[in-house]
Design a protein around this motif. Structure first.
Motif, PDB file in Angstrom:
ATOM      1  N   ALA A   1       0.269   1.193 -10.871  1.00 56.96           N
ATOM      2  CA  ALA A   1       2.133   1.609 -11.039  1.00 56.96           C
ATOM      3  C   ALA A   1       2.314   1.537 -12.814  1.00 56.96           C
ATOM      4  O   ALA A   1       3.300   2.749 -12.910  1.00 56.96           O
ATOM      5  N   PHE A   2       1.934   1.054 -13.106  1.00 58.51           N
ATOM      6  CA  PHE A   2       2.676   0.817 -14.553  1.00 58.51           C
ATOM      7  C   PHE A   2       2.253   2.162 -15.333  1.00 58.51           C
ATOM      8  O   PHE A   2       2.406   3.314 -15.982  1.00 58.51           O
TER       9      PHE A   2
ATOM     10  N   GLU B   1      -4.046  -5.300 -10.092  1.00 56.46           N
ATOM     11  CA  GLU B   1      -4.264  -4.681  -9.873  1.00 56.46           C
ATOM     12  C   GLU B   1      -3.238  -3.169  -9.522  1.00 56.46           C
ATOM     13  O   GLU B   1      -2.919  -2.095  -9.720  1.00 56.46           O
ATOM     14  N   ARG B   2      -2.260  -4.029  -8.467  1.00 56.74           N
ATOM     15  CA  ARG B   2      -1.293  -2.644  -8.248  1.00 56.74           C
ATOM     16  C   ARG B   2      -0.261  -2.402  -9.001  1.00 56.74           C
ATOM     17  O   ARG B   2       0.757  -1.373  -9.174  1.00 56.74           O
TER      18      ARG B   2
ATOM     19  N   VAL C   1      -2.628 -14.424 -11.572  1.00 58.88           N
ATOM     20  CA  VAL C   1      -4.990 -14.408 -12.033  1.00 58.88           C
ATOM     21  C   VAL C   1      -5.148 -13.066 -10.832  1.00 58.88           C
ATOM     22  O   VAL C   1      -6.602 -12.516 -10.986  1.00 58.88           O
ATOM     23  N   GLU C   2      -5.058 -12.895  -9.929  1.00 64.13           N
ATOM     24  CA  GLU C   2      -5.046 -12.439  -8.636  1.00 64.13           C
ATOM     25  C   GLU C   2      -5.271 -10.785  -8.811  1.00 64.13           C
ATOM     26  O   GLU C   2      -4.776  -9.836  -9.273  1.00 64.13           O
ATOM     27  N   GLU C   3      -6.289 -10.514  -8.740  1.00 67.93           N
ATOM     28  CA  GLU C   3      -7.184  -9.687  -9.505  1.00 67.93           C
ATOM     29  C   GLU C   3      -5.879  -7.999  -8.009  1.00 67.93           C
ATOM     30  O   GLU C   3      -5.468  -7.120  -8.859  1.00 67.93           O
TER      31      GLU C   3
ATOM     32  N   GLU D   1       9.716  -0.170 -17.947  1.00 68.93           N
ATOM     33  CA  GLU D   1      10.440  -1.266 -17.794  1.00 68.93           C
ATOM     34  C   GLU D   1       9.816  -2.456 -17.324  1.00 68.93           C
ATOM     35  O   GLU D   1       9.513  -4.002 -17.522  1.00 68.93           O
ATOM     36  N   ARG D   2      10.393  -2.122 -16.412  1.00 69.61           N
ATOM     37  CA  ARG D   2      10.111  -2.582 -14.776  1.00 69.61           C
ATOM     38  C   ARG D   2       8.975  -3.412 -14.462  1.00 69.61           C
ATOM     39  O   ARG D   2       8.765  -4.703 -14.455  1.00 69.61           O
ATOM     40  N   CYS D   3       7.814  -2.765 -15.436  1.00 68.77           N
ATOM     41  CA  CYS D   3       6.529  -3.142 -14.940  1.00 68.77           C
ATOM     42  C   CYS D   3       6.164  -3.878 -15.670  1.00 68.77           C
ATOM     43  O   CYS D   3       5.285  -4.873 -15.715  1.00 68.77           O
TER      44      CYS D   3
END
Length: 307
Positions: A217-218, A212-213, A206-208, A191-193
């Motif tokens: 995590a999700f 990606e991080r 829009v930073e990849e 839910e946090r992600c």
């Protein structure tokens, strides 16, 4: 009286003439013949009165002793009756206080099927009720104590066996609860992600590297959550089946030991002189127990169908 005494007496009466001598002879005959018998009879009468006095005294002593003995017997009898009455009152008090404990004692076998009740609570309750029931052995007759010992022995053996099985179920239940806590943490992270992703979209990020991080995590949290969920489902499948069997066994043991309770009740009522038709009571108890079995089996069958 000697011959010389007689001569002296004759000489004395000779002074008074022949008539006196004849009178003296007659008097001598009277004294010789009558007085010994008279005094002998008087002695007998005196002895008889003394004997009667002694006998009367002895009879009075016997009567007095008998009265004392009778009073002692009467007093002892009253004390015995009072003792019996106190014993009955004590028995009633112990039995009345033990009835609830007796019900809870055997009821513990059925209560064990409820896994929401901690082991410690069940163990403490079982020990407390057992201690109360034990008091019956202090006042009960040999028959009552024998029936009670048989009953408590059967309940105790069933309790120990069921308690071991319950331990396995409780451990698995605890493990499932732990897994569900882990799953909740993974869900919270997921839910946090999602919240972060939503905000990043709103902020136009829009930073990849950042995306990606957060995506990694999700995905990790989702994977761990799915693994935990799978383990939870597998444990519940085993738990439900084992719990179902355990519940049936608990109630089976409950019904089995419950069939021993009439013998305790009948022996107690006999002690307290409470009349009861034994055959009729045993029939009523057997019918009631059979109805209870049928109701429980029907309930479990319906529950299995729904599951």
């Amino acid at each position: 009286m000697s011959i010389s005494d007689v001569k002296d007496l004759v000489q004395m009466f000779g002074v008074f003439g022949i008539g006196a001598i004849i009178g003296a002879g007659f008097l001598f005959f009277i004294l010789k013949s009558y007085l010994p018998s008279y005094f002998s009879e008087k002695a007998k009468n005196l002895a008889t009165k003394e004997d009667i006095g002694e006998i009367t005294s002895e009879v009075e002593q016997v009567k007095s002793g008998y009265a004392e003995m009778l009073e002692e017997v009467r007093s002892n009898h009253q004390l015995r009756l009072a003792s019996i009455e106190r014993e009955k009152l004590l028995k009633k008090e112990v039995y009345l206080n033990s009835v609830e404990a007796l019900i809870k004692y055997q009821g513990a076998l059925g209560v064990m099927a409820n896994l929401d009740i901690p082991n410690q609570i069940i163990a403490d309750s079982f020990s407390e009720n057992a201690a109360q029931i034990t008091k019956i052995t202090l006042v009960g007759t040999e028959e009552t104590v024998k029936n009670l010992t048989n009953f408590t022995g059967e309940v105790g053996a069933a309790y120990m066996s069921l308690f071991l099985e319950r331990g396995v179920l409780m451990n698995r239940k605890g493990h499932i609860e732990f897994l569900e806590t882990c799953r909740k943490k993974h869900n919270d992270e997921i839910e946090r992600c999602l919240t972060i992703m939503k905000n990043m979209n709103l902020d136009g990020i829009v930073e990849e590297g950042a995306w990606e991080r957060i995506n990694r995590a999700f995905e990790n949290e989702s994977k761990y959550r799915d693994q935990v969920t799978s383990e939870i489902d597998a444990n519940w499948a085993v738990q439900n089946e084992e719990h179902f069997k355990f519940t049936k066994r608990c109630m089976s043991e409950f019904f089995r030991v419950n069939d021993l309770t009439p013998h305790i009740l009948l022996s107690v009522r006999k002690e307290l002189d409470l009349e009861l038709d034994e055959s009729e009571y045993l029939k009523i108890h057997a019918d009631s127990l059979e109805k209870g079995r049928i109701v429980f089996e029907t309930f479990m069958s319906n529950l299995q169908t729904i599951a």
